[in-house]
Enzyme design. Sequence first.
Site, PDB file in Angstrom:
ATOM      1  N   GLY A   1       0.824  -1.213   0.000  1.00 25.82           N
ATOM      2  CA  GLY A   1       0.000   0.000   0.000  1.00 25.82           C
ATOM      3  C   GLY A   1       0.853   1.255   0.000  1.00 25.82           C
ATOM      4  O   GLY A   1       1.902   1.294   0.626  1.00 25.82           O
TER       5      GLY A   1
ATOM      6  N   VAL B   1      17.023   8.376  -0.644  1.00 28.52           N
ATOM      7  CA  VAL B   1      17.844   7.264  -1.155  1.00 28.52           C
ATOM      8  C   VAL B   1      18.611   7.712  -2.402  1.00 28.52           C
ATOM      9  O   VAL B   1      19.826   7.495  -2.524  1.00 28.52           O
ATOM     10  CB  VAL B   1      16.948   6.035  -1.490  1.00 28.52           C
ATOM     11  CG1 VAL B   1      17.725   5.000  -2.301  1.00 28.52           C
ATOM     12  CG2 VAL B   1      16.385   5.409  -0.216  1.00 28.52           C
TER      13      VAL B   1
ATOM     14  N   ARG C   1       0.556  -4.834  -5.966  1.00 23.12           N
ATOM     15  CA  ARG C   1       0.691  -6.139  -5.328  1.00 23.12           C
ATOM     16  C   ARG C   1       1.008  -7.088  -6.478  1.00 23.12           C
ATOM     17  O   ARG C   1       0.469  -6.951  -7.570  1.00 23.12           O
ATOM     18  CB  ARG C   1      -0.607  -6.498  -4.607  1.00 23.12           C
ATOM     19  CG  ARG C   1      -0.893  -5.448  -3.512  1.00 23.12           C
ATOM     20  CD  ARG C   1      -1.665  -5.967  -2.335  1.00 23.12           C
ATOM     21  NE  ARG C   1      -1.321  -5.219  -1.133  1.00 23.12           N
ATOM     22  CZ  ARG C   1      -1.885  -4.073  -0.746  1.00 23.12           C
ATOM     23  NH1 ARG C   1      -2.840  -3.513  -1.465  1.00 23.12           N
ATOM     24  NH2 ARG C   1      -1.508  -3.475   0.370  1.00 23.12           N
TER      25      ARG C   1
ATOM     26  N   GLY D   1       5.637  -2.571   3.545  1.00 24.60           N
ATOM     27  CA  GLY D   1       5.233  -3.193   4.798  1.00 24.60           C
ATOM     28  C   GLY D   1       5.722  -4.616   4.916  1.00 24.60           C
ATOM     29  O   GLY D   1       6.676  -5.026   4.240  1.00 24.60           O
ATOM     30  N   ASP D   2       5.053  -5.357   5.745  1.00 25.24           N
ATOM     31  CA  ASP D   2       5.434  -6.729   6.057  1.00 25.24           C
ATOM     32  C   ASP D   2       5.592  -7.611   4.799  1.00 25.24           C
ATOM     33  O   ASP D   2       6.579  -8.325   4.649  1.00 25.24           O
ATOM     34  CB  ASP D   2       4.355  -7.299   6.999  1.00 25.24           C
ATOM     35  CG  ASP D   2       4.647  -8.710   7.408  1.00 25.24           C
ATOM     36  OD1 ASP D   2       5.483  -8.889   8.296  1.00 25.24           O
ATOM     37  OD2 ASP D   2       4.048  -9.642   6.818  1.00 25.24           O
ATOM     38  N   GLY D   3       4.609  -7.542   3.912  1.00 23.77           N
ATOM     39  CA  GLY D   3       4.655  -8.348   2.686  1.00 23.77           C
ATOM     40  C   GLY D   3       5.867  -7.988   1.835  1.00 23.77           C
ATOM     41  O   GLY D   3       6.571  -8.866   1.316  1.00 23.77           O
TER      42      GLY D   3
ATOM     43  N   THR E   1       4.344   2.277   5.699  1.00 26.56           N
ATOM     44  CA  THR E   1       2.944   1.830   5.696  1.00 26.56           C
ATOM     45  C   THR E   1       2.153   2.712   6.647  1.00 26.56           C
ATOM     46  O   THR E   1       2.654   3.075   7.711  1.00 26.56           O
ATOM     47  CB  THR E   1       2.805   0.344   6.117  1.00 26.56           C
ATOM     48  OG1 THR E   1       1.442   0.107   6.512  1.00 26.56           O
ATOM     49  CG2 THR E   1       3.695  -0.031   7.287  1.00 26.56           C
TER      50      THR E   1
ATOM     51  N   ASP F   1       2.122  -1.162  11.585  1.00 35.15           N
ATOM     52  CA  ASP F   1       2.101  -2.522  12.142  1.00 35.15           C
ATOM     53  C   ASP F   1       3.407  -3.284  11.883  1.00 35.15           C
ATOM     54  O   ASP F   1       3.384  -4.495  11.682  1.00 35.15           O
ATOM     55  CB  ASP F   1       0.898  -3.304  11.581  1.00 35.15           C
ATOM     56  CG  ASP F   1       0.916  -3.381  10.068  1.00 35.15           C
ATOM     57  OD1 ASP F   1       1.735  -2.673   9.431  1.00 35.15           O
ATOM     58  OD2 ASP F   1       0.116  -4.135   9.502  1.00 35.15           O
TER      59      ASP F   1
ATOM     60  N   ARG G   1     -16.931  16.501  14.524  1.00 32.04           N
ATOM     61  CA  ARG G   1     -17.315  16.914  15.884  1.00 32.04           C
ATOM     62  C   ARG G   1     -18.158  18.198  15.859  1.00 32.04           C
ATOM     63  O   ARG G   1     -19.107  18.337  16.638  1.00 32.04           O
ATOM     64  CB  ARG G   1     -16.050  17.132  16.712  1.00 32.04           C
ATOM     65  CG  ARG G   1     -16.299  17.442  18.167  1.00 32.04           C
ATOM     66  CD  ARG G   1     -14.991  17.786  18.830  1.00 32.04           C
ATOM     67  NE  ARG G   1     -14.262  16.603  19.286  1.00 32.04           N
ATOM     68  CZ  ARG G   1     -14.559  15.951  20.410  1.00 32.04           C
ATOM     69  NH1 ARG G   1     -15.565  16.332  21.157  1.00 32.04           N
ATOM     70  NH2 ARG G   1     -13.852  14.908  20.775  1.00 32.04           N
TER      71      ARG G   1
ATOM     72  N   ARG H   1      -7.227  -2.926   9.120  1.00 27.42           N
ATOM     73  CA  ARG H   1      -7.904  -4.218   9.022  1.00 27.42           C
ATOM     74  C   ARG H   1      -7.448  -5.156  10.122  1.00 27.42           C
ATOM     75  O   ARG H   1      -8.227  -5.871  10.707  1.00 27.42           O
ATOM     76  CB  ARG H   1      -7.630  -4.849   7.653  1.00 27.42           C
ATOM     77  CG  ARG H   1      -8.891  -4.869   6.821  1.00 27.42           C
ATOM     78  CD  ARG H   1      -8.689  -5.514   5.485  1.00 27.42           C
ATOM     79  NE  ARG H   1      -8.946  -4.528   4.457  1.00 27.42           N
ATOM     80  CZ  ARG H   1      -8.118  -4.193   3.501  1.00 27.42           C
ATOM     81  NH1 ARG H   1      -6.941  -4.773   3.408  1.00 27.42           N
ATOM     82  NH2 ARG H   1      -8.447  -3.293   2.627  1.00 27.42           N
TER      83      ARG H   1
ATOM     84  N   GLY I   1     -10.079  12.842  21.222  1.00 20.15           N
ATOM     85  CA  GLY I   1     -11.055  12.825  22.310  1.00 20.15           C
ATOM     86  C   GLY I   1     -12.293  11.989  22.016  1.00 20.15           C
ATOM     87  O   GLY I   1     -13.403  12.343  22.428  1.00 20.15           O
TER      88      GLY I   1
ATOM     89  N   LYS J   1     -23.297  15.853  27.991  1.00 18.19           N
ATOM     90  CA  LYS J   1     -22.545  15.862  26.727  1.00 18.19           C
ATOM     91  C   LYS J   1     -23.517  15.954  25.561  1.00 18.19           C
ATOM     92  O   LYS J   1     -24.568  15.319  25.586  1.00 18.19           O
ATOM     93  CB  LYS J   1     -21.745  14.555  26.583  1.00 18.19           C
ATOM     94  CG  LYS J   1     -20.318  14.670  27.003  1.00 18.19           C
ATOM     95  CD  LYS J   1     -19.508  13.484  26.483  1.00 18.19           C
ATOM     96  CE  LYS J   1     -18.168  13.457  27.182  1.00 18.19           C
ATOM     97  NZ  LYS J   1     -17.269  12.433  26.679  1.00 18.19           N
TER      98      LYS J   1
ATOM     99  N   GLN K   1      -7.799   8.766   3.580  1.00 16.31           N
ATOM    100  CA  GLN K   1      -6.780   8.586   4.624  1.00 16.31           C
ATOM    101  C   GLN K   1      -5.393   8.273   4.077  1.00 16.31           C
ATOM    102  O   GLN K   1      -4.392   8.465   4.749  1.00 16.31           O
ATOM    103  CB  GLN K   1      -7.196   7.438   5.555  1.00 16.31           C
ATOM    104  CG  GLN K   1      -8.442   7.720   6.345  1.00 16.31           C
ATOM    105  CD  GLN K   1      -9.012   6.461   6.971  1.00 16.31           C
ATOM    106  OE1 GLN K   1      -8.648   6.088   8.070  1.00 16.31           O
ATOM    107  NE2 GLN K   1      -9.895   5.785   6.264  1.00 16.31           N
TER     108      GLN K   1
HETATM  109  P1  ADP Z   1       2.732  -4.684   2.315  1.00 10.58           P
HETATM  110  O1  ADP Z   1       4.170  -4.604   1.964  1.00 10.58           O
HETATM  111  O2  ADP Z   1       2.103  -3.329   2.443  1.00 10.58           O
HETATM  112  O3  ADP Z   1       2.497  -5.580   3.518  1.00 10.58           O
HETATM  113  P2  ADP Z   1       1.665  -6.827   0.610  1.00 10.58           P
HETATM  114  O4  ADP Z   1       1.423  -7.765   1.713  1.00 10.58           O
HETATM  115  O5  ADP Z   1       0.615  -6.689  -0.437  1.00 10.58           O
HETATM  116  O6  ADP Z   1       1.959  -5.338   1.084  1.00 10.58           O
HETATM  117  O7  ADP Z   1       3.024  -7.271  -0.089  1.00 10.58           O
HETATM  118  C1  ADP Z   1       3.504  -6.596  -1.230  1.00 10.58           C
HETATM  119  C2  ADP Z   1       4.048  -7.588  -2.235  1.00 10.58           C
HETATM  120  O8  ADP Z   1       5.190  -8.243  -1.692  1.00 10.58           O
HETATM  121  C3  ADP Z   1       3.118  -8.718  -2.629  1.00 10.58           C
HETATM  122  O9  ADP Z   1       2.184  -8.355  -3.616  1.00 10.58           O
HETATM  123  C4  ADP Z   1       4.115  -9.731  -3.168  1.00 10.58           C
HETATM  124  O10 ADP Z   1       4.502  -9.428  -4.483  1.00 10.58           O
HETATM  125  C5  ADP Z   1       5.325  -9.554  -2.248  1.00 10.58           C
HETATM  126  N1  ADP Z   1       5.303 -10.557  -1.156  1.00 10.58           N
HETATM  127  C6  ADP Z   1       4.604 -10.527  -0.011  1.00 10.58           C
HETATM  128  N2  ADP Z   1       4.840 -11.623   0.752  1.00 10.58           N
HETATM  129  C7  ADP Z   1       5.700 -12.387   0.040  1.00 10.58           C
HETATM  130  C8  ADP Z   1       6.309 -13.663   0.261  1.00 10.58           C
HETATM  131  N3  ADP Z   1       6.091 -14.371   1.377  1.00 10.58           N
HETATM  132  N4  ADP Z   1       7.135 -14.136  -0.698  1.00 10.58           N
HETATM  133  C9  ADP Z   1       7.373 -13.428  -1.819  1.00 10.58           C
HETATM  134  N5  ADP Z   1       6.822 -12.225  -2.083  1.00 10.58           N
HETATM  135  C10 ADP Z   1       6.000 -11.701  -1.183  1.00 10.58           C
END
Ligand code: ADP
Length: 319
Positions: free
Chosen positions: A11, A23, A72, A102-104, A125, A129, A154, A171, A185, A213, A251
């Site tokens: 995202g 960078v 994605r 992010g995590d993915g 992100t 998280d 408000r 989510r 608040g 209130k 947002q």
């Molecule tokens: P975010 O980085 O915001 O958490 P996503 O979870 O959609 O977003 O991950 C972004 C992209 O990273 C995914 O569309 C995919 O291409 C790649 N990705 C995520 N998890 C894996 C994984 N376990 N192995 C390989 N590629 C991954």
Amino acid sequence: MKKIALLTSGGDAPGMNAAIRAVVRTSIYYGVEVVGVRRGYTGLIEKDFLPLNLGSVADIIQRGGTILLTARCDEFYKEEGRAKALVNIKEEGIEGLIAIGGDGTFRGALELEKAGVPVIGIPGTIDNDIPCTSATIGFDTVVNTVLDAINKIRDTATSHERIFVIEVMGRKSGFIALEAGLAGGAESIMIPEFPLKVDDIINNIQRGLNRGKKHSIILIAEGAADAREVTKEISEKTGLETRLSILGYIQRGGMPSAQDRLLASRMGAEAVNLLLRGERKRMLALDGEQIRNFDLDWAINQSKTVSLEDLRLAGMLSI
Ligand code: ADP
């Protein structure tokens, strides 16, 4: 190291552009070439590369979104997709990769690392998280955006003596709802980690009404409950006019806050420094005022939870 690549994935988040700028400029300052990869991992597979120079990142520090685009990419979950990416990385002479997301995004980067590509992750992100860092790029901006919406809603809530349910992003995690709710608040905050019962929300509303209130603001993270259902239930059970406002995509975008730009600039520059020092598989993190870095694999497998103390505080301050 002579040439590095940079991508944004997952995202989009305000401040990603400020990180890209940092960078690129840091790399060029040290005489290193930078290649932008468009649309995250899709661009690595399709060899959608864009040479970046000092001018490429001019006038972007204040812009939301990402000039490199993001996507994605399902193909990257598969071995064949990643093999194509590796061929392109090699052909282009890329010696290190900086991934903002992010995590993915980090899990994807770790796959490349396993195949021998040095990677550095920058947490970008809106959800905040990511473990081991107290903030992610984009989080401060989204909290301020939600806060602005709460302030505006408000005014109407007070003037019309209404209850407002506001649904915000989140989510799986309640960072946005909790911080914006505490700062704004809100009378009640419902987050996935601690989903309040509707009856508890109603109790809060009644308590407020009893002391005069004129309104109630209830903040719900999208993953905590169905905001439409909650609104209906409150309205039916209290007989009070209850309105729902789903903030949605307003947002995500917008001008990054000073804090996000500072974080992005510091992390972006440090990501390059790490690569040039021969470090690899690291994730940038904010710890107090310090920019630190951790093993990427280790970091993303730690846990991070919202502050239940803050949740209690929000409840206490809204009596
Ligand atoms: P975010 O980085 O915001 O958490 P996503 O979870 O959609 O977003 O991950 C972004 C992209 O990273 C995914 O569309 C995919 O291409 C790649 N990705 C995520 N998890 C894996 C994984 N376990 N192995 C390989 N590629 C991954």
